[in-house]
Design an enzyme around this catalytic site. Structure first.
Site, short mmCIF file in Angstrom:
data_model
loop_
_atom_site.label_atom_id
_atom_site.label_comp_id
_atom_site.label_asym_id
_atom_site.label_seq_id
_atom_site.Cartn_x
_atom_site.Cartn_y
_atom_site.Cartn_z
N SER A 40 19.79 12.17 29.13
CA SER A 40 19.67 11.47 30.41
C SER A 40 20.81 11.83 31.34
CB SER A 40 19.71 9.95 30.21
OG SER A 40 18.65 9.54 29.41
N HIS A 72 13.11 12.60 30.48
CA HIS A 72 13.28 13.67 29.49
C HIS A 72 12.16 14.69 29.72
CE1 HIS A 72 16.28 11.80 26.67
NE2 HIS A 72 16.00 10.81 27.48
N ARG A 93 14.00 16.04 23.47
CA ARG A 93 14.70 15.40 22.37
C ARG A 93 13.76 14.42 21.70
NH1 ARG A 93 20.36 13.65 24.06
NH2 ARG A 93 21.38 14.80 22.38
N THR A 94 13.74 14.40 20.39
CA THR A 94 13.02 13.35 19.65
C THR A 94 14.07 12.36 19.17
OG1 THR A 94 11.30 14.89 18.94
CG2 THR A 94 11.54 12.86 17.68
N HIS A 95 13.88 11.11 19.55
CA HIS A 95 14.86 10.09 19.18
C HIS A 95 14.50 9.45 17.83
CE1 HIS A 95 15.90 10.33 23.47
NE2 HIS A 95 17.09 9.91 23.08
N GLU A 194 22.29 -2.91 22.58
CA GLU A 194 23.03 -3.80 21.68
C GLU A 194 23.12 -5.21 22.27
OE1 GLU A 194 24.26 -0.79 22.84
OE2 GLU A 194 23.42 0.11 21.03
N SER A 213 21.34 8.75 19.94
CA SER A 213 20.83 10.09 19.66
C SER A 213 21.74 11.04 18.88
CB SER A 213 20.46 10.78 20.97
OG SER A 213 21.61 10.95 21.77
N ASN A 236 26.00 3.33 31.92
CA ASN A 236 26.15 1.89 32.05
C ASN A 236 27.31 1.45 31.16
OD1 ASN A 236 23.89 2.56 29.88
ND2 ASN A 236 24.86 0.68 29.22
I1 8IG Z 1 21.69 5.60 28.74
O1 8IG Z 1 24.19 0.80 26.35
C1 8IG Z 1 22.20 4.39 27.28
N1 8IG Z 1 21.87 4.66 26.03
N2 8IG Z 1 22.82 2.19 22.20
N3 8IG Z 1 23.50 1.47 24.30
C2 8IG Z 1 22.86 2.38 23.51
N4 8IG Z 1 22.29 3.46 23.99
C3 8IG Z 1 22.36 3.65 25.31
C4 8IG Z 1 22.99 2.77 26.18
C5 8IG Z 1 23.61 1.62 25.64
N5 8IG Z 1 22.87 3.25 27.43
#
Ligand code: 8IG
Length: 273
Positions: A40, A72, A93-95, A194, A213, A236
């Site tokens: 991203s 993606h 990407r595969t998460h 989280e 990832s 973020n």
């Molecule tokens: I973009 O705040 C992104 N990916 N685990 N936590 C987790 N993955 C994320 C976050 C986040 N922001």
């Protein structure tokens, strides 16, 4: 169509080798020197690092599935760098949270290694725990804590993860941008973000970045013998660190806003490799 990676009787490295020969055939490039996975916010970088000589739909390559997420792109690109090196850019990407198993998660990394790549640049969008990081800040990954309780390694395969995120490559990145900070990446399973309590736990155990990832991919890249550079775009602040709730839109927007800077950064870094 069945994905051969889901067949436990098949060897994932054989499938990666087959994928690599399909890539060589479709791109006309026999060997790639390095590979980049663009997460991203990092997608624009592909346009800035060099001349795209071939673009492939990832799904046309064995083992690759459909992209699951907005922002993606499901393509593989072969890029000729100004220094003459060839880069494979993985925009597919595969998460782990997709639930298809860890073989599918690391297939692109194993395929990159099978194309000849000796350097793997893993990028992602992630949450930041350090309060000094503003959304849109790129940071180097110095190490990770894998909270998925899973591994791409199968059987009794013991792999050393000391200096997993190459200090040599981090030093090169810092010659390009001396202001780059670094931190420990905690991989959670997701796809939920989280809770604030989980973010405090990640902080207490030594984490600075939360994501979904890169740790599993880095382990597979090291198993394949590649040198790894990991970078997170802090899109973020992690839950509870920022006062407002997290939103996927915010993440996408922070990525868009930072794209040009990130592209320039990566272009300069790959030129130094
Ligand atoms: I973009 O705040 C992104 N990916 N685990 N936590 C987790 N993955 C994320 C976050 C986040 N922001």
């Amino acid at each position: 169509m069945l994905n051969p990676l889901d067949n436990p009787d098949l060897n994932p490295f054989d499938i990666a080798a087959e994928a690599a020969s399909q890539i060589a055939e479709k791109t006309g490039v026999d060997r790639h020197d390095l590979a980049l996975t663009l997460g991203s916010g990092w997608a624009k970088a592909a346009d800035l690092i060099g001349e795209t000589t071939a673009t492939i739909t990832a799904q046309d390559i064995v083992g690759f599935g459909k992209p699951a997420l907005e922002g993606h792109v499901g393509t593989l690109r072969s890029i000729l760098l100004p220094n003459g090196k060839r880069a494979l850019v993985i925009g597919a990407r595969t998460h782990y949270y997709e639930g298809h198993g860890v073989r599918r998660v690391v297939h692109s990394v194993r395929t990159a290694a099978a194309t000849g790549a000796t350097t793997m640049i893993l990028t992602n969008g992630a949450g930041g725990i350090k309060g000094t990081w503003k959304p849109g800040t790129p940071v180097l990954i110095s190490d990770h804590i894998n909270l998925t309780a899973d591994s791409p390694l199968e059987g009794a395969t013991f792999i050393d993860l000391t200096d997993l995120y190459s200090s040599r490559l981090r030093a090169i990145a810092r010659t390009v941008d001396g202001s780059l900070d670094e931190g420990v990446y905690c991989q959670f399973r997701g796809p939920h973000y989280e809770t604030p309590a989980e973010v405090q736990m990640a902080k207490a155990i030594g984490g600075h970045i939360v994501g979904m990832s890169t740790a599993l991919e880095a382990i597979a890249a090291r198993q394949a013998g590649m040198e790894i550079l990991g970078m997170s775009l802090i899109t973020n602040l992690a839950a509870g660190i920022q006062k407002t709730p997290l939103s996927h839109e915010e993440v996408i927007q922070a990525g868009k806003d930072a794209e040009v800077r990130l592209g320039g950064l990566l272009a300069q870094i790959v030129a130094e490799l």
